[in-house]
Design a protein around this motif. Sequence first.
Motif, PDB file in Angstrom:
ATOM      1  N   ILE B 406       0.840  -1.196   0.000  1.00 24.68           N
ATOM      2  CA  ILE B 406       0.000   0.000   0.000  1.00 24.68           C
ATOM      3  C   ILE B 406       0.881   1.254   0.000  1.00 24.68           C
ATOM      4  CG2 ILE B 406      -1.558   1.373   1.435  1.00 24.68           C
ATOM      5  CD1 ILE B 406      -2.793  -1.248   2.425  1.00 24.68           C
ATOM      6  N   ILE B 418      -2.727   1.895  -5.753  1.00 26.01           N
ATOM      7  CA  ILE B 418      -3.211   0.759  -4.951  1.00 26.01           C
ATOM      8  C   ILE B 418      -4.179  -0.081  -5.784  1.00 26.01           C
ATOM      9  CG2 ILE B 418      -4.456   0.083  -2.862  1.00 26.01           C
ATOM     10  CD1 ILE B 418      -3.501   2.608  -1.520  1.00 26.01           C
ATOM     11  N   ALA B 422      -3.737  -3.957  -6.856  1.00 25.46           N
ATOM     12  CA  ALA B 422      -4.747  -4.970  -6.548  1.00 25.46           C
ATOM     13  C   ALA B 422      -5.131  -5.741  -7.803  1.00 25.46           C
ATOM     14  CB  ALA B 422      -5.978  -4.311  -5.929  1.00 25.46           C
ATOM     15  N   LEU B 486      -6.836  -5.731  -0.150  1.00 23.00           N
ATOM     16  CA  LEU B 486      -6.618  -4.580  -1.031  1.00 23.00           C
ATOM     17  C   LEU B 486      -7.910  -4.148  -1.709  1.00 23.00           C
ATOM     18  CD1 LEU B 486      -3.242  -4.856  -2.934  1.00 23.00           C
ATOM     19  CD2 LEU B 486      -3.853  -3.516  -0.951  1.00 23.00           C
TER      20      LEU B 486
END
Lengths: 688, 688
Positions: B406, B418, B422, B486
């Motif tokens: 992150i 982010i 993911a 995430l």
Amino acid sequence: MIRSTTALYLTFLASFLSIGYALFAAYYVLSKQDGNERMREIAKAIQEGAYAFLSREYKSIAIVAVIVFAILWALGAKSEHFGLLTALGYLTGAVLSGLAGYIGMVVAVKTNVKTAEMAKNGLAKALNLAFRGGSVTGFLVTGFGLLAIAGFYYISVYIFKQPVEHTIKALIGLAFGTSLISVFARLGGGIYTKAADVGADLVGKVEAGIPEDDPRNPAVIADNVGDNVGDCAGMAADVFETFTVTTVASMVLGHTLFDKAGTVGIAAMFPLLIGAIASVSAIIGTFFVKLGKSNNIMGAFYKGMVATAIIALVIIYFASKKFFAGGVNYSWGVVTPNSIFLSAVIGMAITALLMFITEYYTSYEYPPVKSIAKSSVTGHATNIIQGMAVMLKAPAAPAIVIALGIFFSYKLAGLYGIAIAAASMLSLTGMVISIDSYGPITDNAGGIAEMAELDESVRAVTDPLDAVGNTTKAVTKGFAIGSAALAALVLFAEYTRAIGAGAHSFDLSNHLVLVGLLFGGLLPFYFGAMSMEAVGVAGGMMVEEVRRQFKTIKGILEGKAKPDYASCVDIVTRESLKKMIAPGLIPVLGPIIAYILFGKIALGALSIGSIITGFFLAVAMTSGGGAWDNAKKYIEDGNYGGKGSEAHKAAVTGDTVGDPLKDTAGPAINPMIKIINIIAILIVLTNL
Amino acid sequence: MIRSTTALYLTFLASFLSIGYALFAAYYVLSKQDGNERMREIAKAIQEGAYAFLSREYKSIAIVAVIVFAILWALGAKSEHFGLLTALGYLTGAVLSGLAGYIGMVVAVKTNVKTAEMAKNGLAKALNLAFRGGSVTGFLVTGFGLLAIAGFYYISVYIFKQPVEHTIKALIGLAFGTSLISVFARLGGGIYTKAADVGADLVGKVEAGIPEDDPRNPAVIADNVGDNVGDCAGMAADVFETFTVTTVASMVLGHTLFDKAGTVGIAAMFPLLIGAIASVSAIIGTFFVKLGKSNNIMGAFYKGMVATAIIALVIIYFASKKFFAGGVNYSWGVVTPNSIFLSAVIGMAITALLMFITEYYTSYEYPPVKSIAKSSVTGHATNIIQGMAVMLKAPAAPAIVIALGIFFSYKLAGLYGIAIAAASMLSLTGMVISIDSYGPITDNAGGIAEMAELDESVRAVTDPLDAVGNTTKAVTKGFAIGSAALAALVLFAEYTRAIGAGAHSFDLSNHLVLVGLLFGGLLPFYFGAMSMEAVGVAGGMMVEEVRRQFKTIKGILEGKAKPDYASCVDIVTRESLKKMIAPGLIPVLGPIIAYILFGKIALGALSIGSIITGFFLAVAMTSGGGAWDNAKKYIEDGNYGGKGSEAHKAAVTGDTVGDPLKDTAGPAINPMIKIINIIAILIVLTNL
């Protein structure tokens, strides 16, 4: 200013009354009979083991403590919030915490044999003696706690003429001292008691088939020592910490919220006054602890607690009227006497509900424990599966209670309402510890009766006393962790202010907050894992030692040769002290590392992350462990085949698994999350 | 707009290629031999049980699904974000999720017997067949996932001319459909498979002393059915959900962050394109799954995964250069092609690290599993204590990996970084499911070989294949829960935007945030507890049924009378479907209640609270369960006394405890936390 000074003097008065009561109780208890020579001999072995452990433990902790003292002092060069004053505050907290645990334990290891002797005269008299013995610890904790805070404040402000701002901040150092002692005492004592227990049970009870507390078991003295160093000294340090940290946190918050620069008003002093009121109420409450005609032991304790709560609330009501007359201005309005009083009622209600919930999950009167007992019929695995299910369910209701408590006390008086509720939660501290310390005393009394081969009638008195001890222990932990969650939140509020954070700083959509939450969340998990593992390893060494003695000492199982108790005591002392260090450093180093890597925002989020997972883990562990323990007892009472059945074997497995959860890992999480929060505040105060 | 349309068309192409590959693999697998009559008969019994369960499960889910469909449609009267479009999106997700699970399972229950037959020809050929069978599920999941999103978008925007804003929001409905199916599939399948397992093991293996998969065991067919409905259909629904929700969440975030009103640019489409690139790369990757000379099965899979990852990253590199040429403007700067690519690399690195960490904690090559095996020597209790310690330790490293992911992806490209990380984490989805679905196939193949009394040499092939299946299952779960964390965070970011929250809304010092965090934190705990309990109760009913059959059917243990397999299948089907409803409703009702009581801010905090405790619990449960399983296998390999020793008995207890943790409660937490987050978004979109 006048009102706050009055509160301070009243606190001194209450602290002297508490300490006086504790000394009186100690005098009363110590004047009783010791029993025959065999009993005295056993008691002496337990005392020696306990003293030896505690003095070695304190030596280990002293090394850490001195280093921290030096750091706090040296940091005075960097920040006005540190220096000798803070370092001395820290030392005061640490020393009084250690002292309360030590004196309490000394009295406990002397009362155990006297209780065994008194048991010859019936349940009521034995209960009274054991409870008085426990109340020495109980009232020393509140008395010392009040004295530490009030005394430190008085000496700093009135004698050394230090500015009140610095004095209030230095109180955080005092709280830190109590936390540091507490986490090591809980860890060291917890590892000791459970490793000894596992060793005594697995080889003695399961493998050799000899009963509990049998003198042929080499680990039996270590096991009895463990009750004292873990459940008595460790618990005392833990609750002393809870009491002090919560009071200090509430005071500091009251100061930052309401006081003008250079002054200390009633808002800062009132949490301390609540502690004072509560400790005096508890003294009166002890006289209500009387066995009724129904011989209901838990009922006797409840009478004492209810009396204490009612007396305390009545006094708090009038105190709020008097001290907050006219209200106190707050940024969003005025805090009225009624809102203060109602916040205190909420705190008391939280305590009552947490106690009830804990009892529901850990007493065999209710479905959760019964479901574990039932699942034991199909074996070890189903016992553990059902136990885990109970364990995971247990934190839900306490979380809801605390969330509602936060919600409503905030509605009443903002953040200060939460602080008052937290302080009020602790009103029952004196009573709770008295009842809890009673546990190891009766446990030991039963052990001594067994080892000294006293008449069956004696065990018939000590057994029911001991059984209640299991419930009171679970209830104390529920109480401690619940108040820890609130106290930690109050500390966090202070942290927010200390870093001068704008309202937006800890937004959950800030990636650094997420990073911090994840880091914080993992700390209690890892800490818990290390504590469990420590018990496993130390317990394994005990198992090997006991097996070795059974094998090499001829005639030991026939009772012809004496086992080497001392070597068991020595091994478990050494191992538990070695293994408490690494987990104890987690809450100290974790925040420091996170701060260096990610800064203040992530550090604040780390505090909250640790509170959340820590709260859930701690409640799950302590309740789950208690439930497993009493499921075994339920079967031993003749259900599902009783002692010796397959169900009982499965239940013993569950009980052994629950032991390190409820007596080592779970309770140690309580001081652990507060250390994290205090370290966070100290870090930002360094201005580095 | 041009670039985003190109990405859309490329996604269609990739989805057709994936589905085509899956059909080809199915054709290839189904053309193989079925084996002798006895084998076909057993296979048929498993197939019938599996079909029966799935059709009943889908009927139960359909009731919930139709109600939700009606609600989503009806809400169109209240908010522009609902209505038929969203309801249809939801239905698309739900139906395709169910379909992928169903087809995958059909192929798996046909491939199992063929793999048993093929095992006569050696390890390499059996591995190849089982893997191809598994890849049907693998590529249907990615193919359907891409088709669902791209197709829904295309039809909505280009055919029905709906505004892109509404279409993008309706995709959240689609994601919700996959989540809802997934949580019930994981719960129903998970309760089924473990209840059957517990029943088969506790009475068959432990009490009657007959080997695993013995045809005399009445629960043996149910046990084999369970592998398919739980580990195959349930897992497929779970990963389908992970894939779809993560992609949709990233797309929605890309849209809100970058797009002007009424347009959809490349930022919104790129996460979908990553999925497309990855699925094509995985097709190529499957050809690298070849058994080398060392006969290292896991090695063969790793070759496939590494090939897939490298190919995908190379294509993503050029795609970022091409599609983000010149960069995209962001409020705080410009997102460059390199920052996109590096975020993708971070996502891939997270996947690789999570896999390695999971293997470390669950494979018996490494210390954690060995420590559990060693602790089994001193009994059931020490096995469980050490297992719990491993369990509590397991989430630490994954949490650090995700936190660092992150931190760095945010540094590269803000929140969008982010989201890209993911999406990139999911690049290996096709490969991971193929390998995972292979698990139940080989497990069943071994079972069929045993029941049909095939030659020892066949089990010598299926056993090592099966053992690897345990590791791959654990690895998949680590992957799924990691990406879930995430994805849920990305959903939360969208939630923040949806409520038009200022940056200060979710401040941790806001008491409503604390209330929400506590409520959110308790949901995964309670959900996990209910799942565990469901397995315990349903497993207990199986135990009783198997005991009943052993007692009432004469000659059953001598192999002279046939057990009543169908009644076991029927009981476990009925019970698991009944018991999946209550926990399944927790993530749906929890957020709604919290919203009504405390409002939007507490609801957002609830989402985060559930992610935190959910992540730690899920990793702990899946890793801990895998570790207990392989500790038993380690002992069975001849360590600490091997099969039949006291250590082995303790390890069997640990394994049984781990089963519901790793196959029911743990994996179901993954869709559960996403449902909470999606429900939260849906609630605020209602404008009620």
